[in-house]
Scaffold this active site. Sequence first.
Site, PDB file in Angstrom:
ATOM      1  N   GLU A 179     106.839 -41.494 -58.282  1.00 54.57           N
ATOM      2  CA  GLU A 179     106.727 -41.927 -59.676  1.00 54.57           C
ATOM      3  C   GLU A 179     108.080 -41.804 -60.381  1.00 54.57           C
ATOM      4  O   GLU A 179     108.454 -42.667 -61.176  1.00 54.57           O
ATOM      5  CB  GLU A 179     105.628 -41.121 -60.393  1.00 54.57           C
ATOM      6  CG  GLU A 179     104.233 -41.525 -59.912  1.00 54.57           C
ATOM      7  CD  GLU A 179     103.138 -40.481 -60.187  1.00 54.57           C
ATOM      8  OE1 GLU A 179     103.349 -39.585 -61.022  1.00 54.57           O
ATOM      9  OE2 GLU A 179     102.072 -40.570 -59.548  1.00 54.57           O
TER      10      GLU A 179
ATOM     11  N   SER B  69      99.537 -30.710 -59.598  1.00 52.74           N
ATOM     12  CA  SER B  69      98.141 -30.355 -59.845  1.00 52.74           C
ATOM     13  C   SER B  69      97.720 -29.029 -59.217  1.00 52.74           C
ATOM     14  O   SER B  69      96.639 -28.537 -59.492  1.00 52.74           O
ATOM     15  CB  SER B  69      97.240 -31.468 -59.316  1.00 52.74           C
ATOM     16  OG  SER B  69      97.357 -31.560 -57.907  1.00 52.74           O
TER      17      SER B  69
ATOM     18  N   TRP C 184     104.734 -35.465 -53.481  1.00 55.39           N
ATOM     19  CA  TRP C 184     105.163 -36.812 -53.064  1.00 55.39           C
ATOM     20  C   TRP C 184     104.838 -37.877 -54.116  1.00 55.39           C
ATOM     21  O   TRP C 184     105.632 -38.784 -54.364  1.00 55.39           O
ATOM     22  CB  TRP C 184     104.564 -37.169 -51.701  1.00 55.39           C
ATOM     23  CG  TRP C 184     105.150 -38.435 -51.145  1.00 55.39           C
ATOM     24  CD1 TRP C 184     104.464 -39.552 -50.764  1.00 55.39           C
ATOM     25  CD2 TRP C 184     106.541 -38.739 -50.927  1.00 55.39           C
ATOM     26  NE1 TRP C 184     105.337 -40.519 -50.323  1.00 55.39           N
ATOM     27  CE2 TRP C 184     106.615 -40.038 -50.410  1.00 55.39           C
ATOM     28  CE3 TRP C 184     107.735 -38.022 -51.139  1.00 55.39           C
ATOM     29  CZ2 TRP C 184     107.827 -40.657 -50.080  1.00 55.39           C
ATOM     30  CZ3 TRP C 184     108.950 -38.638 -50.816  1.00 55.39           C
ATOM     31  CH2 TRP C 184     108.976 -39.929 -50.293  1.00 55.39           C
ATOM     32  N   ASN C 185     103.668 -37.752 -54.772  1.00 54.32           N
ATOM     33  CA  ASN C 185     103.354 -38.747 -55.809  1.00 54.32           C
ATOM     34  C   ASN C 185     104.365 -38.663 -56.946  1.00 54.32           C
ATOM     35  O   ASN C 185     104.867 -39.682 -57.422  1.00 54.32           O
ATOM     36  CB  ASN C 185     101.942 -38.517 -56.371  1.00 54.32           C
ATOM     37  CG  ASN C 185     100.880 -38.736 -55.320  1.00 54.32           C
ATOM     38  OD1 ASN C 185     100.681 -39.853 -54.855  1.00 54.32           O
ATOM     39  ND2 ASN C 185     100.224 -37.673 -54.904  1.00 54.32           N
ATOM     40  N   SER C 186     104.664 -37.442 -57.368  1.00 53.08           N
ATOM     41  CA  SER C 186     105.607 -37.273 -58.475  1.00 53.08           C
ATOM     42  C   SER C 186     106.982 -37.812 -58.091  1.00 53.08           C
ATOM     43  O   SER C 186     107.673 -38.445 -58.901  1.00 53.08           O
ATOM     44  CB  SER C 186     105.723 -35.803 -58.870  1.00 53.08           C
ATOM     45  OG  SER C 186     104.489 -35.351 -59.379  1.00 53.08           O
TER      46      SER C 186
ATOM     47  N   ASP D 131      91.924 -39.584 -44.820  1.00 58.65           N
ATOM     48  CA  ASP D 131      93.117 -38.827 -45.196  1.00 58.65           C
ATOM     49  C   ASP D 131      93.650 -38.103 -43.953  1.00 58.65           C
ATOM     50  O   ASP D 131      92.871 -37.630 -43.122  1.00 58.65           O
ATOM     51  CB  ASP D 131      92.699 -37.812 -46.271  1.00 58.65           C
ATOM     52  CG  ASP D 131      93.871 -37.148 -46.949  1.00 58.65           C
ATOM     53  OD1 ASP D 131      94.720 -36.567 -46.235  1.00 58.65           O
ATOM     54  OD2 ASP D 131      93.948 -37.183 -48.181  1.00 58.65           O
TER      55      ASP D 131
ATOM     56  N   HIS E  96      95.882 -36.398 -53.462  1.00 62.07           N
ATOM     57  CA  HIS E  96      95.355 -37.234 -52.381  1.00 62.07           C
ATOM     58  C   HIS E  96      94.456 -38.334 -52.955  1.00 62.07           C
ATOM     59  O   HIS E  96      94.472 -39.472 -52.497  1.00 62.07           O
ATOM     60  CB  HIS E  96      94.550 -36.377 -51.402  1.00 62.07           C
ATOM     61  CG  HIS E  96      95.394 -35.342 -50.703  1.00 62.07           C
ATOM     62  ND1 HIS E  96      95.694 -35.412 -49.375  1.00 62.07           N
ATOM     63  CD2 HIS E  96      96.025 -34.235 -51.166  1.00 62.07           C
ATOM     64  CE1 HIS E  96      96.459 -34.387 -49.034  1.00 62.07           C
ATOM     65  NE2 HIS E  96      96.670 -33.649 -50.112  1.00 62.07           N
TER      66      HIS E  96
ATOM     67  N   ASP F 248     104.808 -30.187 -48.256  1.00 61.09           N
ATOM     68  CA  ASP F 248     105.909 -31.121 -48.049  1.00 61.09           C
ATOM     69  C   ASP F 248     107.028 -30.994 -49.075  1.00 61.09           C
ATOM     70  O   ASP F 248     108.090 -31.587 -48.930  1.00 61.09           O
ATOM     71  CB  ASP F 248     105.350 -32.555 -48.111  1.00 61.09           C
ATOM     72  CG  ASP F 248     104.580 -32.827 -49.392  1.00 61.09           C
ATOM     73  OD1 ASP F 248     103.981 -31.880 -49.940  1.00 61.09           O
ATOM     74  OD2 ASP F 248     104.590 -33.960 -49.862  1.00 61.09           O
ATOM     75  N   GLN F 249     106.767 -30.250 -50.154  1.00 62.09           N
ATOM     76  CA  GLN F 249     107.693 -30.282 -51.299  1.00 62.09           C
ATOM     77  C   GLN F 249     109.104 -29.809 -50.927  1.00 62.09           C
ATOM     78  O   GLN F 249     110.099 -30.352 -51.409  1.00 62.09           O
ATOM     79  CB  GLN F 249     107.107 -29.434 -52.434  1.00 62.09           C
ATOM     80  CG  GLN F 249     105.770 -29.993 -52.922  1.00 62.09           C
ATOM     81  CD  GLN F 249     104.941 -28.992 -53.705  1.00 62.09           C
ATOM     82  OE1 GLN F 249     105.428 -27.938 -54.108  1.00 62.09           O
ATOM     83  NE2 GLN F 249     103.673 -29.318 -53.940  1.00 62.09           N
TER      84      GLN F 249
ATOM     85  N   GLN G 135     101.264 -39.083 -66.745  1.00 61.64           N
ATOM     86  CA  GLN G 135     102.609 -38.918 -66.173  1.00 61.64           C
ATOM     87  C   GLN G 135     103.380 -40.220 -65.943  1.00 61.64           C
ATOM     88  O   GLN G 135     104.558 -40.308 -66.226  1.00 61.64           O
ATOM     89  CB  GLN G 135     102.538 -38.112 -64.874  1.00 61.64           C
ATOM     90  CG  GLN G 135     103.909 -37.886 -64.242  1.00 61.64           C
ATOM     91  CD  GLN G 135     103.925 -36.765 -63.241  1.00 61.64           C
ATOM     92  OE1 GLN G 135     103.588 -35.637 -63.565  1.00 61.64           O
ATOM     93  NE2 GLN G 135     104.324 -37.056 -62.021  1.00 61.64           N
TER      94      GLN G 135
HETATM   95  C1  UDX Z   1     100.420 -32.029 -53.405  1.00 60.01           C
HETATM   96  C2  UDX Z   1     101.665 -32.373 -52.533  1.00 60.01           C
HETATM   97  O1  UDX Z   1     102.811 -31.738 -52.811  1.00 60.01           O
HETATM   98  C3  UDX Z   1     101.805 -33.836 -52.296  1.00 60.01           C
HETATM   99  O2  UDX Z   1     103.048 -34.210 -51.779  1.00 60.01           O
HETATM  100  C4  UDX Z   1     100.734 -34.141 -51.359  1.00 60.01           C
HETATM  101  O3  UDX Z   1     100.816 -35.443 -50.866  1.00 60.01           O
HETATM  102  C5  UDX Z   1      99.441 -33.864 -52.094  1.00 60.01           C
HETATM  103  O4  UDX Z   1      99.370 -32.495 -52.544  1.00 60.01           O
HETATM  104  P1  UDX Z   1     100.286 -32.370 -56.162  1.00 60.01           P
HETATM  105  O5  UDX Z   1     100.608 -30.982 -56.545  1.00 60.01           O
HETATM  106  O6  UDX Z   1      99.031 -32.893 -56.699  1.00 60.01           O
HETATM  107  O7  UDX Z   1     100.256 -32.715 -54.611  1.00 60.01           O
HETATM  108  O8  UDX Z   1     101.558 -33.245 -56.615  1.00 60.01           O
HETATM  109  P2  UDX Z   1     101.821 -34.780 -56.585  1.00 60.01           P
HETATM  110  O9  UDX Z   1     101.752 -35.332 -55.218  1.00 60.01           O
HETATM  111  O10 UDX Z   1     103.094 -34.985 -57.295  1.00 60.01           O
HETATM  112  O11 UDX Z   1     100.622 -35.407 -57.416  1.00 60.01           O
HETATM  113  C6  UDX Z   1     100.347 -35.057 -58.743  1.00 60.01           C
HETATM  114  C7  UDX Z   1      99.775 -36.259 -59.433  1.00 60.01           C
HETATM  115  O12 UDX Z   1      99.230 -35.828 -60.667  1.00 60.01           O
HETATM  116  C8  UDX Z   1     100.822 -37.322 -59.742  1.00 60.01           C
HETATM  117  O13 UDX Z   1     100.325 -38.584 -59.381  1.00 60.01           O
HETATM  118  C9  UDX Z   1     100.999 -37.241 -61.240  1.00 60.01           C
HETATM  119  O14 UDX Z   1     101.225 -38.479 -61.887  1.00 60.01           O
HETATM  120  C10 UDX Z   1      99.689 -36.673 -61.690  1.00 60.01           C
HETATM  121  N1  UDX Z   1      99.873 -35.911 -62.932  1.00 60.01           N
HETATM  122  C11 UDX Z   1     100.521 -34.721 -62.912  1.00 60.01           C
HETATM  123  C12 UDX Z   1      99.390 -36.445 -64.094  1.00 60.01           C
HETATM  124  O15 UDX Z   1      98.818 -37.546 -64.109  1.00 60.01           O
HETATM  125  N2  UDX Z   1      99.558 -35.738 -65.223  1.00 60.01           N
HETATM  126  C13 UDX Z   1     100.165 -34.538 -65.270  1.00 60.01           C
HETATM  127  O16 UDX Z   1     100.252 -33.958 -66.359  1.00 60.01           O
HETATM  128  C14 UDX Z   1     100.675 -33.998 -64.074  1.00 60.01           C
END
Ligand code: UDX
Length: 473
Positions: free
Chosen positions: A376, A291, A371-373, A116, A19, A392-393, A353
Amino acid sequence: MEEPREPHVLVLPFPAQGHIKPMLCLAKLLAAAGLRVTFLNTHHNHRRILPRGPSSPPSSLLRLESISDGLPDDHPRSLERIEELLLSIKTAMKAALREFLVSKSAEPPVTCVIADGIMSIGIDVAEELSVPAISFRTFSACCLWTYFCIPTFIHEGKLPFPDDDLDKEFHGLLGAEGLLRRRDLPSICRSAIAINLYRYFMDETIAMTRACALILNTFDALEAPMLSHLATIFTDIYTIGPLHALAVKSHVGHFSGRSESVGSLQMEDRSCMVWLNSQASRSVVYVSFGSLVKITVDQLMEFWHGLVNCGRPFLWVLREDAILGENEEKARSLLSELKVVSEGRRVVDWAPQEEVLAHAAVGGFLTHSGWNSTLEGIVAGIPMICWPRIADQQINSRWVSEVWKIGLDMKDTCDRSTVETMVRLLMDDKKEEIMKSMARISALSSDSVGPEGSSSKNLERLVKNIRKIGQTS
Ligand code: UDX
């Protein structure tokens, strides 16, 4: 005549990595557009995110501030104890937010709160102080639309599921007919999810409709049908994603190869970039489960053998807290065994990442479909194998495989032979077909953040609106 008030936006993220990152990107973009912005973290995350080198705030218009989340310093704030965090947000943190907004800390007075989508305390306090609030839900439009339909599914007796067969087709989600099985619905639809968590997230979703507008980290060409359904609920929607790409294009994101990524709560192990330099083009599978998600030792070993057996080099992010249900010492010793550098594999605590995905050696992304992954992966044009776990995954991964066709959905299974088969399909047998769809979707993401792109234009519209509501509140 009254002096015009200076617009001042307060950005309030939910205290978690997935977030904080997109909301900090937005805060930076708003400040770059000339708005005064305060980004309000919890003390706990503020300490972790504190400017490291050149990724410090780029402009005097952006202030990074913090308030207490009400939990003691040594609380883990982990998924397993999320209910304590949620309760504390509603009580102690809400009081701290009110105090922050009425005190001199928020000078000049805040004219707009961007809360948020699961921080309705931002909307509550904004209403008390007669400040307009905008809601920013950090996940996909397809998931948000599904959340809004859940009360209807319950009313129709479709939820909770009448039996345990998760493979049964699920009907009734407008815009997704013939697409979903029960297992593809967001995890709060599964009966194993505690009822109070379900209530919490549903209440937060309904609360979003009290905001005067909605921001989503998506782009029109990616989710147009779902956005048109959401437009029946929200009159003013700003789709401004992928925000990390918009930030890079606007020179407020960090992609220099020298500094931490925007909003990273952990130190990035940059040694993996050097390792990637020594790998063949498009040969490496990048593995990261985000995360929050944790895995059991059994799951970890299945992934490990599946990856080793397919004979591809891999780079795997295994956070220190990634192992579930193991005593700390054992978990630590297993992780350090896996982290021993060996040819063809590399395991790190946390990687840069965005840069990893953009590296020429990376050819596939084994992801939890956060969603961020997902965004990306799309921006970098790297096809995905999805192993979704929470929130949401589950639905994101279905869209990845069945709607956008940019990856494979390995939901709810991870035995070594399936992992091996999936990697071979992604990197060899189905490579051409998946890459073709990915090239198209990735190009659309790039267009959306270009000078005339929908997300760039929507951001301009958002900035204009924030200036306007600041004058009338
Ligand atoms: C979770 C949800 O699944 C997401 O969709 C929601 O909006 C927020 O909570 P999370 O587990 O953090 O999120 O996954 P993701 O949304 O993919 O975000 C992880 C972030 O950490 C990404 O931006 C990724 O680039 C970053 N990351 C991950 C790193 O920078 N380095 C790493 O080694 C792993």
